[in-house]
Design a protein around this motif. Structure first.
Motif, mmCIF file in Angstrom:
data_model
loop_
_atom_site.group_PDB
_atom_site.id
_atom_site.type_symbol
_atom_site.label_atom_id
_atom_site.label_comp_id
_atom_site.label_asym_id
_atom_site.label_seq_id
_atom_site.Cartn_x
_atom_site.Cartn_y
_atom_site.Cartn_z
ATOM 1 N N HIS A 133 30.648 9.654 -8.816
ATOM 2 C CA HIS A 133 31.674 11.186 -8.397
ATOM 3 C C HIS A 133 32.576 11.917 -8.508
ATOM 4 O O HIS A 133 33.934 10.974 -8.094
ATOM 5 N N HIS A 146 29.327 15.674 -11.549
ATOM 6 C CA HIS A 146 30.581 17.731 -11.107
ATOM 7 C C HIS A 146 31.736 17.545 -11.758
ATOM 8 O O HIS A 146 32.348 19.253 -12.454
ATOM 9 N N HIS A 157 21.552 13.649 -12.022
ATOM 10 C CA HIS A 157 21.710 13.355 -11.050
ATOM 11 C C HIS A 157 20.695 14.345 -9.801
ATOM 12 O O HIS A 157 21.479 15.152 -8.870
ATOM 13 N N HIS A 177 19.944 12.737 -5.173
ATOM 14 C CA HIS A 177 19.921 12.192 -4.400
ATOM 15 C C HIS A 177 18.672 12.033 -3.389
ATOM 16 O O HIS A 177 18.923 12.959 -2.411
ATOM 17 N N ASP A 193 21.582 17.760 -7.918
ATOM 18 C CA ASP A 193 22.232 17.125 -6.546
ATOM 19 C C ASP A 193 21.889 16.970 -4.886
ATOM 20 O O ASP A 193 20.339 16.315 -5.352
HETATM 21 ZN ZN LIG Z 1 26.136 13.500 -5.542
#
Ligand SMILES: [Zn+2]
Length: 364
Positions: free
Chosen positions: A182, A214, A29, A31, A268
């Motif tokens: 998410h 999450h 996960h 970004h 993340d």
């Molecule tokens: Zn995320």
């Protein structure tokens, strides 16, 4: 994991350290489209709510001078040199930015293709039904570089729990794609949404193909509904991707294991508008997961490594990581360390990242 004495090569480990061979890492996960990696420092505005953070994110993205491809490539290549062999990248799709983030991350992934497998999730960061035009762009992205359909807090961010789920399941089913949602919502409300997602997953026949990112509601052991929510998730084969971020709750890994919910770990956001922290190294992330969950036994530290490696490989289907057998594997990492628990605590950079039998270098 295999341990042998030093070979006496130029990569000879320090005295007292063996040469440890491990499988590669998987970032479940991340970004990369939002990062400032390689682009200088971003000063962050105060944010007190998720809405503040999302607003800061869009503002920063619209002001970046360096392209998505350049920033994503800088972060993803750093991850490769630190042992990441596969990643699931959540990439923003919205009318405000069109498909440029999808194109940029996919272009960066193509440049790293020999070394890194990248799954791209079309992610409605700025709302889906609440941000008109996003759904059409998400569908377009599936023919233009995105692999999975993403979702975000159907109720608290998008304002329409059932409507949001209707469109993301429909889009995933229409194009035969997996889902990665998410979900930041906490408490009984967050757990109720998770049970609804589990039920919907079974009805749609998507068992094993849905991930929750999450899932903070799953981290609150005081909630009476936690146990049967975990059971519903396990029955639907829903994965949890946790990130062990500073102030955010972390799951009780023993409890999730007991209920049969599979867990993988990701970075993340790395040095983006959301957080100044992160390195893209999954050994750092395994360390942080151990630190945040109070790991102390060898078994607990080894589990943190496994969640950042073979568990993530099961989620994203990475053959390079899953085929690891030891020192002669063509895809492996080599560390100056005596054991996995020691590695997770010390978190050294790899001596070598080996792909297809050769050492990875990104010079030129
Ligand atoms: Zn995320």
């Amino acid at each position: 994991m295999t341990q042998t004495p030093s070979t006496g090569s130029k990569d000879e480990p320090s005295p007292g350290r063996g040469l440890l061979f491990t499988p590669g890492f998987v970032d479940a996960h991340i970004h990369p489209d939002k990062t400032t990696w390689g682009s200088g420092w971003l000063s962050r505005s105060p944010a007190h709510t998720l809405t503040d953070l999302i607003g800061n994110d869009l503002k920063a993205q619209l002001e970046f001078q360096d392209s998505v491809e350049d920033r994503a490539f800088a972060l993803m290549s750093h991850a490769v040199l630190n042992g990441t062999m596969a990643m699931r990248a959540h990439v923003d799709v919205a009318p405000q930015i069109g498909l440029r983030n999808i194109h940029g991350v996919r272009a960066a992934a193509e440049r790293l293709a020999p070394f890194l497998d990248v799954q791209v999730v079309a992610f409605p960061q700025f709302g889906l039904l609440s941000n008109p035009g996003t759904l059409d762009l998400m569908e377009a992205s599936l023919a233009d570089g995105a692999d999975l359909v993403g979702g975000i807090d159907p109720e608290s961010v998008d304002g329409d729990l059932h409507g949001h789920l209707d469109v993301i399941y429909a889009l995933a089913n229409k194009h035969g794609r997996d889902l990665d949602i998410h979900l930041h919502d906490v408490g009984a409300e967050g757990l109720a949404q998770l049970r609804l997602i589990a039920k919907r997953t079974v009805i749609e026949g998507m068992q094993g193909r849905v991930t929750i990112g999450h899932g903070f509601a799953l981290c609150d052991a005081s909630q009476p509904a936690l146990g049967f929510t975990l059971d519903a998730m396990a029955e639907a084969g829903i994965w949890m991707a946790t990130c062990a971020l500073g102030a955010d709750p972390v799951p009780d890994l023993d409890l999730l294991e007991k209920h049969g919910v599979k867990v993988a770990v990701g970075s993340d956001g790395v040095r983006d508008a959301w957080s100044p922290f992160g390195t893209g190294s999954m050994l750092d992330r395994a360390h942080l997961l151990g630190y945040r969950t109070g790991a102390s036994t060898d078994a607990e530290l080894e589990r943190c490594f496994r969640l950042a490696s073979s568990a993530g490989a099961e989620l994203v289907g990475s053959a390079a990581v899953r085929s690891f057998t030891g020192s002669s594997s063509p895809d492996r990492l080599e560390f100056a360390a005596n054991s996995i628990p020691e590695l997770v605590v010390d978190r050294p950079a790899p001596l070598r990242v080996v792909r297809g039998g050769g050492a990875v270098t990104l010079d030129g």
